[in-house]
Design a protein around this motif. Structure first.
Motif, PDB file in Angstrom:
ATOM      1  N   GLU A  85     -27.411   3.984  16.374  1.00  0.00           N
ATOM      2  CA  GLU A  85     -25.952   3.948  16.394  1.00  0.00           C
ATOM      3  C   GLU A  85     -25.439   2.532  16.631  1.00  0.00           C
ATOM      4  O   GLU A  85     -24.438   2.135  16.042  1.00  0.00           O
ATOM      5  CB  GLU A  85     -25.420   4.917  17.450  1.00  0.00           C
ATOM      6  CG  GLU A  85     -25.496   6.363  16.969  1.00  0.00           C
ATOM      7  CD  GLU A  85     -25.088   7.370  18.040  1.00  0.00           C
ATOM      8  OE1 GLU A  85     -24.928   6.943  19.206  1.00  0.00           O
ATOM      9  OE2 GLU A  85     -24.937   8.551  17.705  1.00  0.00           O
ATOM     10  N   VAL A  88     -25.742   0.709  13.346  1.00  0.00           N
ATOM     11  CA  VAL A  88     -24.698   1.108  12.394  1.00  0.00           C
ATOM     12  C   VAL A  88     -23.350   0.535  12.812  1.00  0.00           C
ATOM     13  O   VAL A  88     -22.588   0.029  11.975  1.00  0.00           O
ATOM     14  CB  VAL A  88     -24.624   2.647  12.289  1.00  0.00           C
ATOM     15  CG1 VAL A  88     -23.414   3.069  11.472  1.00  0.00           C
ATOM     16  CG2 VAL A  88     -25.900   3.196  11.671  1.00  0.00           C
ATOM     17  N   ARG A  89     -23.075   0.592  14.128  1.00  0.00           N
ATOM     18  CA  ARG A  89     -21.821   0.000  14.597  1.00  0.00           C
ATOM     19  C   ARG A  89     -21.745  -1.472  14.227  1.00  0.00           C
ATOM     20  O   ARG A  89     -20.708  -1.968  13.811  1.00  0.00           O
ATOM     21  CB  ARG A  89     -21.696   0.158  16.123  1.00  0.00           C
ATOM     22  CG  ARG A  89     -20.949   1.396  16.553  1.00  0.00           C
ATOM     23  CD  ARG A  89     -20.463   1.272  17.994  1.00  0.00           C
ATOM     24  NE  ARG A  89     -21.561   1.006  18.930  1.00  0.00           N
ATOM     25  CZ  ARG A  89     -22.328   1.947  19.461  1.00  0.00           C
ATOM     26  NH1 ARG A  89     -22.130   3.214  19.139  1.00  0.00           N
ATOM     27  NH2 ARG A  89     -23.292   1.627  20.291  1.00  0.00           N
ATOM     28  N   GLU A  92     -20.849  -1.910  10.668  1.00  0.00           N
ATOM     29  CA  GLU A  92     -19.453  -1.496  10.448  1.00  0.00           C
ATOM     30  C   GLU A  92     -18.494  -2.581  10.916  1.00  0.00           C
ATOM     31  O   GLU A  92     -17.515  -2.887  10.246  1.00  0.00           O
ATOM     32  CB  GLU A  92     -19.169  -0.181  11.173  1.00  0.00           C
ATOM     33  CG  GLU A  92     -19.715   1.023  10.409  1.00  0.00           C
ATOM     34  CD  GLU A  92     -19.587   2.297  11.214  1.00  0.00           C
ATOM     35  OE1 GLU A  92     -19.202   2.224  12.400  1.00  0.00           O
ATOM     36  OE2 GLU A  92     -19.875   3.376  10.655  1.00  0.00           O
ATOM     37  N   ARG A  93     -18.807  -3.182  12.069  1.00  0.00           N
ATOM     38  CA  ARG A  93     -17.958  -4.278  12.538  1.00  0.00           C
ATOM     39  C   ARG A  93     -18.007  -5.435  11.553  1.00  0.00           C
ATOM     40  O   ARG A  93     -17.004  -6.055  11.243  1.00  0.00           O
ATOM     41  CB  ARG A  93     -18.419  -4.744  13.923  1.00  0.00           C
ATOM     42  CG  ARG A  93     -18.079  -3.768  15.046  1.00  0.00           C
ATOM     43  CD  ARG A  93     -18.406  -4.371  16.405  1.00  0.00           C
ATOM     44  NE  ARG A  93     -19.814  -4.714  16.542  1.00  0.00           N
ATOM     45  CZ  ARG A  93     -20.666  -4.146  17.389  1.00  0.00           C
ATOM     46  NH1 ARG A  93     -20.247  -3.187  18.188  1.00  0.00           N
ATOM     47  NH2 ARG A  93     -21.913  -4.532  17.442  1.00  0.00           N
ATOM     48  N   THR A  95     -18.597  -5.251   8.367  1.00  0.00           N
ATOM     49  CA  THR A  95     -17.851  -4.880   7.163  1.00  0.00           C
ATOM     50  C   THR A  95     -16.359  -5.106   7.382  1.00  0.00           C
ATOM     51  O   THR A  95     -15.685  -5.721   6.567  1.00  0.00           O
ATOM     52  CB  THR A  95     -18.111  -3.404   6.813  1.00  0.00           C
ATOM     53  OG1 THR A  95     -19.513  -3.209   6.709  1.00  0.00           O
ATOM     54  CG2 THR A  95     -17.437  -3.038   5.508  1.00  0.00           C
ATOM     55  N   ARG A  96     -15.849  -4.622   8.512  1.00  0.00           N
ATOM     56  CA  ARG A  96     -14.425  -4.826   8.803  1.00  0.00           C
ATOM     57  C   ARG A  96     -14.114  -6.308   8.898  1.00  0.00           C
ATOM     58  O   ARG A  96     -13.100  -6.775   8.383  1.00  0.00           O
ATOM     59  CB  ARG A  96     -14.056  -4.121  10.109  1.00  0.00           C
ATOM     60  CG  ARG A  96     -13.932  -2.622   9.954  1.00  0.00           C
ATOM     61  CD  ARG A  96     -13.101  -2.043  11.078  1.00  0.00           C
ATOM     62  NE  ARG A  96     -13.694  -2.316  12.388  1.00  0.00           N
ATOM     63  CZ  ARG A  96     -14.660  -1.594  12.941  1.00  0.00           C
ATOM     64  NH1 ARG A  96     -15.143  -0.547  12.301  1.00  0.00           N
ATOM     65  NH2 ARG A  96     -15.144  -1.909  14.115  1.00  0.00           N
TER      66      ARG A  96
ATOM     67  N   VAL B   5     -24.975   1.946   3.272  1.00  0.00           N
ATOM     68  CA  VAL B   5     -25.030   1.668   4.708  1.00  0.00           C
ATOM     69  C   VAL B   5     -26.478   1.416   5.125  1.00  0.00           C
ATOM     70  O   VAL B   5     -26.755   0.491   5.893  1.00  0.00           O
ATOM     71  CB  VAL B   5     -24.422   2.832   5.518  1.00  0.00           C
ATOM     72  CG1 VAL B   5     -24.681   2.643   6.996  1.00  0.00           C
ATOM     73  CG2 VAL B   5     -22.930   2.940   5.248  1.00  0.00           C
ATOM     74  N   ARG B   8     -27.425  -2.019   4.267  1.00  0.00           N
ATOM     75  CA  ARG B   8     -26.806  -3.029   5.140  1.00  0.00           C
ATOM     76  C   ARG B   8     -27.468  -3.054   6.501  1.00  0.00           C
ATOM     77  O   ARG B   8     -27.680  -4.126   7.078  1.00  0.00           O
ATOM     78  CB  ARG B   8     -25.313  -2.724   5.313  1.00  0.00           C
ATOM     79  CG  ARG B   8     -24.531  -2.965   4.046  1.00  0.00           C
ATOM     80  CD  ARG B   8     -23.042  -2.855   4.316  1.00  0.00           C
ATOM     81  NE  ARG B   8     -22.287  -2.976   3.081  1.00  0.00           N
ATOM     82  CZ  ARG B   8     -21.102  -3.564   2.991  1.00  0.00           C
ATOM     83  NH1 ARG B   8     -20.557  -4.061   4.074  1.00  0.00           N
ATOM     84  NH2 ARG B   8     -20.483  -3.651   1.838  1.00  0.00           N
ATOM     85  N   ASP B  79     -20.234  -9.554  18.715  1.00  0.00           N
ATOM     86  CA  ASP B  79     -20.954  -8.436  18.105  1.00  0.00           C
ATOM     87  C   ASP B  79     -22.452  -8.720  18.079  1.00  0.00           C
ATOM     88  O   ASP B  79     -23.269  -7.815  18.244  1.00  0.00           O
ATOM     89  CB  ASP B  79     -20.469  -8.220  16.668  1.00  0.00           C
ATOM     90  CG  ASP B  79     -19.056  -7.654  16.642  1.00  0.00           C
ATOM     91  OD1 ASP B  79     -18.587  -7.196  17.703  1.00  0.00           O
ATOM     92  OD2 ASP B  79     -18.443  -7.669  15.562  1.00  0.00           O
TER      93      ASP B  79
END
Lengths: 110, 110
Positions: A85, A88-89, A92-93, A95-96, B5, B8, B79
């Motif tokens: 997780e 994946v987070r 995702e960060r 990507t944003r 995903v 990535r 991050d």
DNA sequence: TAATAACATGAGCATCTGTTCATATGAACA
DNA sequence: TGTTCATATGAACAGATGCTCATGTTATTA
């Protein structure tokens, strides 16, 4: 960070460094699956899936149980769920962040 | 989890899948560092460090600033710190789990 | 027990990776 | 401008990796 910790981290991350393995783990995130389940879901050859499952087993990211002549695989424990997780987070960060970045570029210099 | 995903995630984790790169990141976790700092701290050749820094740059795990004729590298953003920390936590949990396991084995069948 | 189903494993191959060696770039300095 | 320092980059090579093909193993079934 000691050299040994670095090696262990690298070793663990290596198991997540291939799309096929991540896909397998992503599938198992939804629940335990048979090898054939994975073969069908991921559109990979049975041998390839078995080979990658071995890597995941050796890195203790998945565990297996016999059930008749099938073998049911699942994520090793909750630590693996947590690791997945957070990975994946991270993407995702990222990507944003990319979307914000390209947006900025579009607005400024075209 | 979609195929994209998975790719990535694998791509991001690939950057952490080598001891040399993890060591570099571990070093930068303590603060910004010059290439020569890293070379000295990690006992790697300058060329090898630069090559790996490139990989880390391309994966946006580190960023660089010029400072005279040096280049100061740092972790890309928070991050990355979060990702690194969750990776380290994972191997630490695994280490503790192994110790508990071998302890159990020692006690039972020896 | 022979056949089959589900999975694992070994060999082989094309591709990728990390390192080193040699060289290029770019800034500071004489 | 030529030299030196700090870093980047390209070529090349040894070793690792992921896949496929062929085969082995184990459990069910006829």
């Amino acid at each position: 960070m000691t050299e040994e910790v670095a090696e262990r981290v690298a070793d663990a991350m290596f198991a997540l460094s291939t799309p096929s393995r991540v896909q397998i783990l992503g599938c198992l995130l939804e629940g335990p699956r048979t090898v054939s389940d994975l073969v069908e879901a991921l559109n990979m050859e049975q041998s390839a899936v078995s080979h990658q499952l071995r890597v995941l087993r050796e890195h203790r990211l998945v565990s297996a149980e016999r059930e008749g002549r099938m073998r049911v695989y699942g994520l090793y424990d909750d630590d693996v769920v947590a690791l997945l997780e957070s990975a994946v987070r991270h993407v995702e960060r990222r990507t944003r962040a990319s979307q914000r970045l390209t947006g900025r570029l579009r607005r400024s210099s075209g």
